[in-house]
Design a protein around this motif. Sequence first.
Motif, PDB file in Angstrom:
ATOM      1  N   LYS A  92      -8.452  -6.006  -6.456  1.00 40.44           N
ATOM      2  CA  LYS A  92      -9.838  -5.237  -6.387  1.00 40.44           C
ATOM      3  C   LYS A  92     -10.271  -6.095  -3.999  1.00 40.44           C
ATOM      4  CE  LYS A  92     -14.226  -7.777  -6.527  1.00 40.44           C
ATOM      5  NZ  LYS A  92     -14.935  -9.103  -6.677  1.00 40.44           N
ATOM      6  N   SER A  93      -9.393  -5.074  -2.969  1.00 42.49           N
ATOM      7  CA  SER A  93      -9.601  -4.731  -2.240  1.00 42.49           C
ATOM      8  C   SER A  93      -8.980  -3.431  -1.528  1.00 42.49           C
ATOM      9  CB  SER A  93      -7.990  -5.848  -2.217  1.00 42.49           C
ATOM     10  OG  SER A  93      -7.926  -4.714  -0.860  1.00 42.49           O
ATOM     11  N   GLY A  94      -9.499  -3.451  -0.486  1.00 45.65           N
ATOM     12  CA  GLY A  94      -9.565  -2.202  -0.084  1.00 45.65           C
ATOM     13  C   GLY A  94      -8.387  -1.884   0.697  1.00 45.65           C
ATOM     14  N   ALA A  95      -7.325  -2.520   0.755  1.00 42.57           N
ATOM     15  CA  ALA A  95      -5.746  -2.269   1.767  1.00 42.57           C
ATOM     16  C   ALA A  95      -5.734  -1.796   0.805  1.00 42.57           C
ATOM     17  CB  ALA A  95      -5.744  -4.351   1.858  1.00 42.57           C
ATOM     18  N   SER A  96      -4.208  -1.231   1.385  1.00 45.50           N
ATOM     19  CA  SER A  96      -3.677   0.068   1.481  1.00 45.50           C
ATOM     20  C   SER A  96      -2.478  -0.416   0.857  1.00 45.50           C
ATOM     21  CB  SER A  96      -3.363   0.912   2.643  1.00 45.50           C
ATOM     22  OG  SER A  96      -4.728   1.847   2.993  1.00 45.50           O
ATOM     23  N   ILE A  97      -2.578   0.540  -0.147  1.00 44.13           N
ATOM     24  CA  ILE A  97      -0.592  -0.010  -1.334  1.00 44.13           C
ATOM     25  C   ILE A  97      -0.004   1.543  -0.981  1.00 44.13           C
ATOM     26  CG2 ILE A  97      -0.221   0.080  -3.482  1.00 44.13           C
ATOM     27  CD1 ILE A  97      -2.080  -2.209  -3.722  1.00 44.13           C
ATOM     28  N   ASP A  98       0.876   1.057   0.016  1.00 47.17           N
ATOM     29  CA  ASP A  98       1.526   2.254  -0.729  1.00 47.17           C
ATOM     30  C   ASP A  98       3.250   2.501  -0.915  1.00 47.17           C
ATOM     31  OD1 ASP A  98       2.762   0.487   1.682  1.00 47.17           O
ATOM     32  OD2 ASP A  98       2.494   1.630   3.721  1.00 47.17           O
ATOM     33  N   GLY A  99       3.836   2.694  -1.017  1.00 48.90           N
ATOM     34  CA  GLY A  99       5.147   3.116  -1.220  1.00 48.90           C
ATOM     35  C   GLY A  99       6.230   1.913  -0.773  1.00 48.90           C
ATOM     36  N   GLU A 100       5.769   0.988  -0.217  1.00 47.20           N
ATOM     37  CA  GLU A 100       6.301  -0.044   0.737  1.00 47.20           C
ATOM     38  C   GLU A 100       5.985  -1.572   0.257  1.00 47.20           C
ATOM     39  OE1 GLU A 100       7.583  -1.606   5.406  1.00 47.20           O
ATOM     40  OE2 GLU A 100       6.875   0.328   5.110  1.00 47.20           O
ATOM     41  N   VAL A 101       4.635  -0.655   0.149  1.00 47.55           N
ATOM     42  CA  VAL A 101       3.685  -2.445  -0.238  1.00 47.55           C
ATOM     43  C   VAL A 101       4.598  -2.184  -1.883  1.00 47.55           C
ATOM     44  CG1 VAL A 101       1.833  -3.321  -1.397  1.00 47.55           C
ATOM     45  CG2 VAL A 101       2.308  -2.353   1.168  1.00 47.55           C
ATOM     46  N   LEU A 102       4.558  -1.416  -2.600  1.00 47.25           N
ATOM     47  CA  LEU A 102       4.960  -1.330  -4.526  1.00 47.25           C
ATOM     48  C   LEU A 102       6.435  -1.912  -4.330  1.00 47.25           C
ATOM     49  CD1 LEU A 102       3.328   1.916  -5.244  1.00 47.25           C
ATOM     50  CD2 LEU A 102       2.996  -0.318  -5.906  1.00 47.25           C
TER      51      LEU A 102
END
Lengths: 313, 313
Positions: free
Chosen positions: A51-61
Amino acid sequence: MADTGIIAIGSYNDNDADALDEIGAVRVPSLADALALPEAERATVKAIAYKSGASIDGEVLDAFPALGLLSNFGVGYDAIDVAAATARDVAVTNTPDVLNDDVADLAVGMLLMQMRRMRQADAHVRSGMWAEGQPFPLNRKMSGARVGILGLGRIGFEIANRLAAFKMDVHYWSRSSKETPAWTWHDSPSALAEAVDLLVVAVVGGPETENIVSKEVLDALGADGVLVNISRGSTVDEAALLDALEGGRLAGAALDVFENEPKIDPRFAALEEVVLQPHQGSATHTTRAAMGCLQRANIEAFLKGDTLLTRVN
Amino acid sequence: MADTGIIAIGSYNDNDADALDEIGAVRVPSLADALALPEAERATVKAIAYKSGASIDGEVLDAFPALGLLSNFGVGYDAIDVAAATARDVAVTNTPDVLNDDVADLAVGMLLMQMRRMRQADAHVRSGMWAEGQPFPLNRKMSGARVGILGLGRIGFEIANRLAAFKMDVHYWSRSSKETPAWTWHDSPSALAEAVDLLVVAVVGGPETENIVSKEVLDALGADGVLVNISRGSTVDEAALLDALEGGRLAGAALDVFENEPKIDPRFAALEEVVLQPHQGSATHTTRAAMGCLQRANIEAFLKGDTLLTRVN
C-alpha cells in the motif's frame, strides 16, 4: 521474521492493521524499511501486502528472492513494474471494482462543486457575506452539458452512467469504440476534448498514458472547459494545466490526483476555480474495508495454492 | 408611470433589467418601494413582474386595484396569497420546469459534498496539511445508500432519477403513491425518515408544509442521518435541526434554504458537518435567463389577452 512469510508495506488503518496481524503479517511503514530488513529475513518473504506509491522495479523484487505474490491495495498498480514481476514469476494482484462507485461518485461531486462553485458559495454563507446582503454570482448549469470521458474502463463507465442521468451528452475516447448507450466515440483525446466542454480523465496510469492530457488537449478543451482528474497525476501535463488555468485558457479544474502528491505544486492552492481533493476517490470506510479484504483474500488464496481473485499478470 | 402598466419589483440582473426596460416596465427595487408609489400611479398597474420573498396578501393586492397579473420569478410562490389573488381576479404565474435540472443538480452535489466531506478535503489540500503528510480521514460512501425524497413533484423526480443512477435505494413520501420505477412510497414523513439514512426535502413551501421536517422526523432519521433541503426554509423546524446537529443526533445537513434567509442563524456557520449554500438552486446563467424569459412571456401573453403559459390559479 514471521514464519508466515508475509510482510505488509505501507500505512494501514487500524482495522486493516489488525486483520494483517491476524494473518501473521509483519508490518513495516515503507518500502525503504522493507528493503532495510536483513537479507536473511527478506529471503523468507513469500507475499507482500503493498500500500504505497513507491516504485517497485526488478531490483526491488530481487531483494525478495522467494517472493511469489505482490498484493496491491488499490486498483492502480502503475508503481509496480509488472513485466519485471512476471519475469520473476511474481504474481501481482490489485483491488478492482470494489472502488468504482466511490471514485465515480467523487468525480461527479467534483464536477458539480466546480461548476456550481459550491465551495465558494459555502464560504459566502459561512463568512456572513450573504447575511449582509451581498448576492452570490450566478454560475454554470451542469445538466445537459457535453461531457467527455477519457478512458472508458470500469470506472469511466460508472462515471458516464451517472452523468447520463444528468441528461448530459456523453462522449468518450478509448483505444477502440465500445458497446455503450448512445455515447459518441472519438478517435483521439484531442478530438474528444474538441467536442466537449467538460473532460473527465479516467484512464489507467503508467507510461502509456503519461501526459495524455497534453497542452494540445487542454487547448482543444478551451476557455470554457473544465478538466476533472480522478485517475493519476501522471496523466496530465501539469505545467500546461497550471499555465492554462492561470492564463484563463481553461475555465477550471477539479483534481483528486497530482504529480508528486501529496507535495503538490503550491500554484494550485492560489487558484479559485479549482476543486482540490487529497486523492480520496476510494476513501470511504466501506470501500477501504472492501479493498483491504480483497488484498488479504488474494494473499490467503496464494498461500493455500488457490486461484488468485484479481490477478493482473 | 409608464403607460404599459407594468412594474417590475425586485433585484434583476442586467440582462433581465434590459429586457424589462424593453417591454416598458417601471423597475422598483422592493415591494415597499412599489407600495410607496403615489396612489394614482399604483392605480394604473396592470401587471407586476415579481422577484422577491416579501409577502403579498390581500391588502397589498388592494393597493393595485387594476392589477390583472402577478408574474412571479421562481417556481415557489409561497410568498403570494394565491387565494386572495384569485378572489380579486388576479392571475398568478410562476416559472416551473426550467429550473428543475439545476435544483436537482445542486441537491445531488450538496449530498456528495456532505458525505465525502469535499469542502473539508479541499481545505486540507489548500492549507498544505496534505503536503505535510497529514492524511485526510475516511468518509462515507454515497452510492448504494438508502435515500428518501420528501415530496415527489417535478423537482423531486429529477433528484430521484439522478440518485437512482448512483444505485441508491430510493424511497419517497408524497400525499399519495405515484407511478415510479421501483421506488418505495411511505405514508408519512416520519415513516420515510425511519426507512432511510439520507433525506432530501423537495416539497413546495407554504403553510401546509411548514415544519414538515419536525423534531420527530429528525429523530426518525437518526444519528447517521443527513438532511438535504433545497425547498424552503419554512419546511424544516430549524431550532430542532440545529439542536440535533449540535447534539450529534444527526450526522449532517446540506442546506440551500433557511428561515429568515439571508440573515440565517449564526449557529449554522459554526457547524463542520453541514454544507451551506446561498439559495442558489436555480442560480445558473442559463436557467435564470430562462426564468426571466418565462416571467416576461406571461406578461406579454396577458397584455395581448392570450392564454397564460404557466398560471397557478
